[in-house]
Design a protein around this motif. Structure first.
Motif, mmCIF file in Angstrom:
data_model
loop_
_atom_site.group_PDB
_atom_site.id
_atom_site.type_symbol
_atom_site.label_atom_id
_atom_site.label_comp_id
_atom_site.label_asym_id
_atom_site.label_seq_id
_atom_site.Cartn_x
_atom_site.Cartn_y
_atom_site.Cartn_z
ATOM 1 N N MET A 1 46.735 -30.794 -10.835
ATOM 2 C CA MET A 1 47.960 -30.053 -11.063
ATOM 3 C C MET A 1 48.938 -30.943 -11.824
ATOM 4 S SD MET A 1 48.971 -26.949 -9.834
ATOM 5 C CE MET A 1 48.132 -26.902 -8.281
ATOM 6 N N ASN A 2 49.507 -30.419 -12.884
ATOM 7 C CA ASN A 2 50.470 -31.162 -13.682
ATOM 8 C C ASN A 2 51.803 -30.449 -13.668
ATOM 9 O OD1 ASN A 2 48.823 -33.321 -14.896
ATOM 10 N ND2 ASN A 2 47.657 -31.589 -15.672
ATOM 11 N N ASN A 3 52.861 -31.177 -13.384
ATOM 12 C CA ASN A 3 54.200 -30.614 -13.413
ATOM 13 C C ASN A 3 54.797 -30.943 -14.772
ATOM 14 O OD1 ASN A 3 56.960 -29.996 -13.006
ATOM 15 N ND2 ASN A 3 56.618 -30.136 -10.811
ATOM 16 N N LEU A 4 55.069 -29.927 -15.571
ATOM 17 C CA LEU A 4 55.569 -30.132 -16.928
ATOM 18 C C LEU A 4 57.047 -29.789 -17.031
ATOM 19 C CD1 LEU A 4 52.705 -28.573 -19.083
ATOM 20 C CD2 LEU A 4 52.993 -30.943 -18.381
ATOM 21 N N GLU A 5 57.723 -30.530 -17.904
ATOM 22 C CA GLU A 5 59.117 -30.245 -18.238
ATOM 23 C C GLU A 5 59.130 -29.099 -19.252
ATOM 24 O OE1 GLU A 5 61.724 -31.850 -16.772
ATOM 25 O OE2 GLU A 5 60.185 -32.812 -15.560
ATOM 26 N N THR A 6 60.315 -28.620 -19.577
ATOM 27 C CA THR A 6 60.478 -27.566 -20.571
ATOM 28 C C THR A 6 59.929 -28.029 -21.921
ATOM 29 O OG1 THR A 6 62.474 -26.846 -19.431
ATOM 30 C CG2 THR A 6 62.166 -26.042 -21.679
ATOM 31 N N ILE A 7 59.223 -27.147 -22.601
ATOM 32 C CA ILE A 7 58.680 -27.435 -23.932
ATOM 33 C C ILE A 7 59.314 -26.449 -24.909
ATOM 34 C CG2 ILE A 7 56.597 -27.475 -25.371
ATOM 35 C CD1 ILE A 7 55.018 -28.165 -22.801
ATOM 36 N N ILE A 91 58.652 -22.824 -23.365
ATOM 37 C CA ILE A 91 57.691 -22.795 -22.261
ATOM 38 C C ILE A 91 58.446 -23.346 -21.061
ATOM 39 C CG2 ILE A 91 55.537 -23.704 -21.331
ATOM 40 C CD1 ILE A 91 54.506 -23.907 -24.220
ATOM 41 N N PRO A 92 58.585 -22.555 -20.006
ATOM 42 C CA PRO A 92 59.381 -23.004 -18.853
ATOM 43 C C PRO A 92 58.712 -24.151 -18.098
ATOM 44 C CG PRO A 92 58.274 -20.946 -18.333
ATOM 45 C CD PRO A 92 57.990 -21.235 -19.777
ATOM 46 N N PRO A 93 59.518 -24.969 -17.424
ATOM 47 C CA PRO A 93 58.932 -26.035 -16.618
ATOM 48 C C PRO A 93 58.154 -25.425 -15.460
ATOM 49 C CG PRO A 93 61.263 -25.821 -16.136
ATOM 50 C CD PRO A 93 60.970 -24.888 -17.279
ATOM 51 N N GLY A 94 57.226 -26.188 -14.925
ATOM 52 C CA GLY A 94 56.465 -25.689 -13.784
ATOM 53 C C GLY A 94 55.160 -26.430 -13.615
ATOM 54 N N ASN A 95 54.361 -25.914 -12.710
ATOM 55 C CA ASN A 95 53.051 -26.500 -12.428
ATOM 56 C C ASN A 95 51.992 -25.845 -13.310
ATOM 57 O OD1 ASN A 95 53.924 -28.266 -10.400
ATOM 58 N ND2 ASN A 95 53.870 -26.633 -8.888
ATOM 59 N N TYR A 96 51.123 -26.667 -13.859
ATOM 60 C CA TYR A 96 50.072 -26.180 -14.746
ATOM 61 C C TYR A 96 48.745 -26.803 -14.374
ATOM 62 C CZ TYR A 96 53.657 -24.178 -17.712
ATOM 63 O OH TYR A 96 54.690 -23.430 -18.185
ATOM 64 N N LYS A 97 47.702 -25.995 -14.403
ATOM 65 C CA LYS A 97 46.328 -26.471 -14.217
ATOM 66 C C LYS A 97 45.736 -26.562 -15.616
ATOM 67 C CE LYS A 97 41.998 -25.318 -11.862
ATOM 68 N NZ LYS A 97 41.788 -26.640 -11.310
ATOM 69 N N ILE A 98 45.061 -27.664 -15.893
ATOM 70 C CA ILE A 98 44.468 -27.848 -17.218
ATOM 71 C C ILE A 98 42.974 -27.566 -17.163
ATOM 72 C CG2 ILE A 98 44.079 -29.438 -19.135
ATOM 73 C CD1 ILE A 98 46.540 -30.994 -18.183
ATOM 74 N N ILE A 99 42.537 -26.689 -18.034
ATOM 75 C CA ILE A 99 41.123 -26.364 -18.212
ATOM 76 C C ILE A 99 40.753 -26.840 -19.613
ATOM 77 C CG2 ILE A 99 39.417 -24.497 -18.316
ATOM 78 C CD1 ILE A 99 40.790 -24.623 -15.574
ATOM 79 N N THR A 100 39.623 -27.510 -19.771
ATOM 80 C CA THR A 100 39.221 -27.979 -21.088
ATOM 81 C C THR A 100 38.089 -27.109 -21.614
ATOM 82 O OG1 THR A 100 39.849 -30.225 -20.517
ATOM 83 C CG2 THR A 100 38.417 -29.960 -22.419
ATOM 84 N N ALA A 101 38.322 -26.535 -22.796
ATOM 85 C CA ALA A 101 37.284 -25.757 -23.476
ATOM 86 C C ALA A 101 36.562 -26.710 -24.427
ATOM 87 C CB ALA A 101 37.914 -24.605 -24.255
ATOM 88 N N ILE A 121 42.109 -19.075 -9.383
ATOM 89 C CA ILE A 121 43.340 -19.812 -9.691
ATOM 90 C C ILE A 121 44.530 -18.893 -9.398
ATOM 91 C CG2 ILE A 121 44.718 -20.881 -11.532
ATOM 92 C CD1 ILE A 121 42.026 -21.509 -12.951
ATOM 93 N N LYS A 122 45.505 -19.403 -8.674
ATOM 94 C CA LYS A 122 46.715 -18.632 -8.331
ATOM 95 C C LYS A 122 47.686 -18.727 -9.506
ATOM 96 C CE LYS A 122 45.579 -17.728 -3.975
ATOM 97 N NZ LYS A 122 44.287 -17.103 -4.045
ATOM 98 N N ARG A 123 47.492 -17.849 -10.478
ATOM 99 C CA ARG A 123 48.271 -17.908 -11.718
ATOM 100 C C ARG A 123 49.696 -17.392 -11.521
ATOM 101 N NH1 ARG A 123 44.949 -15.410 -16.437
ATOM 102 N NH2 ARG A 123 46.737 -16.243 -17.578
ATOM 103 N N ALA A 124 50.642 -18.042 -12.198
ATOM 104 C CA ALA A 124 52.048 -17.641 -12.118
ATOM 105 C C ALA A 124 52.414 -16.658 -13.232
ATOM 106 C CB ALA A 124 52.947 -18.871 -12.197
ATOM 107 N N TYR A 125 51.612 -16.610 -14.303
ATOM 108 C CA TYR A 125 51.865 -15.719 -15.445
ATOM 109 C C TYR A 125 53.257 -15.924 -16.045
ATOM 110 C CZ TYR A 125 47.490 -13.499 -14.246
ATOM 111 O OH TYR A 125 46.159 -13.272 -13.982
ATOM 112 N N VAL A 150 50.634 -22.070 -12.823
ATOM 113 C CA VAL A 150 50.165 -21.723 -11.489
ATOM 114 C C VAL A 150 51.339 -21.641 -10.524
ATOM 115 C CG1 VAL A 150 47.842 -22.649 -11.800
ATOM 116 C CG2 VAL A 150 49.650 -24.153 -10.964
ATOM 117 N N GLU A 151 51.115 -20.904 -9.456
ATOM 118 C CA GLU A 151 52.154 -20.750 -8.433
ATOM 119 C C GLU A 151 52.423 -22.095 -7.778
ATOM 120 O OE1 GLU A 151 50.791 -17.689 -5.801
ATOM 121 O OE2 GLU A 151 50.849 -16.154 -7.371
ATOM 122 N N GLN A 152 53.656 -22.273 -7.320
ATOM 123 C CA GLN A 152 54.067 -23.542 -6.680
ATOM 124 C C GLN A 152 53.286 -23.766 -5.409
ATOM 125 O OE1 GLN A 152 56.091 -25.656 -8.079
ATOM 126 N NE2 GLN A 152 57.200 -24.469 -9.579
#
Length: 152
Positions: A1-7, A91-101, A121-125, A150-152
């Protein structure tokens, strides 16, 4: 899980929302990529913070079966003005799951999304996005990071 700042991003968006029904999004998003590349939008964004391209799925009307907006652009500093014919999104700050294609483009990205849709995955959409950089452009052996809110 990665917590990202605003992008903050500058680029172009679909004029109307798209949907995953009947592969409509593949056509719409593919056309936007063609426009982004053929009209040289990457080079028109003067104040890029990095040489990466972001493809963003946002403004969801529900889950992945409902309409959503799509955007292609580059990361810029907060408050940057968009050149004529382009727009800014956040892109709002929040928790993100990274999937690699990994694999052949664009099939590997489509396959990764199908896996995401069928996962638990509990997606936040809020906003989901792909990052395209140097490793993304070997079309036979691409590697693309997909960030899922993803949801918090």
């Amino acid at each position: 899980m990665n917590n990202l700042e605003t992008i903050y991003l500058t680029g172009i968006a679909l004029k109307e929302k798209t949907t995953n029904e009947n592969n409509q999004a593949m056509q719409d998003c593919g056309r936007l990529w063609q426009e982004f590349e053929s009209k040289g939008y990457f080079s028109k964004i003067d104040n890029k913070l990095e040489n990466k391209i972001y493809a963003v799925y946002y403004d969801y009307e529900g889950d992945h079966t409902k309409p959503y907006s799509y955007f292609i652009g580059c990361r810029v500093a907060a408050g940057s003005l968009a050149p004529e014919g382009m727009e800014n999104i956040v892109i709002p700050p929040g928790n993100y799951k990274i999937i690699t294609a990994k694999g052949k483009m664009p099939d590997c990205v489509a396959d990764a999304w199908r896996t995401i849709w069928n996962s638990d995955i509990k997606r936040a959409y809020k906003a989901d996005f792909e990052i395209y950089d140097g490793e993304s452009f070997d079309w036979n052996n691409a590697e693309i990071a997909i960030f899922i809110s993803v949801e918090q």
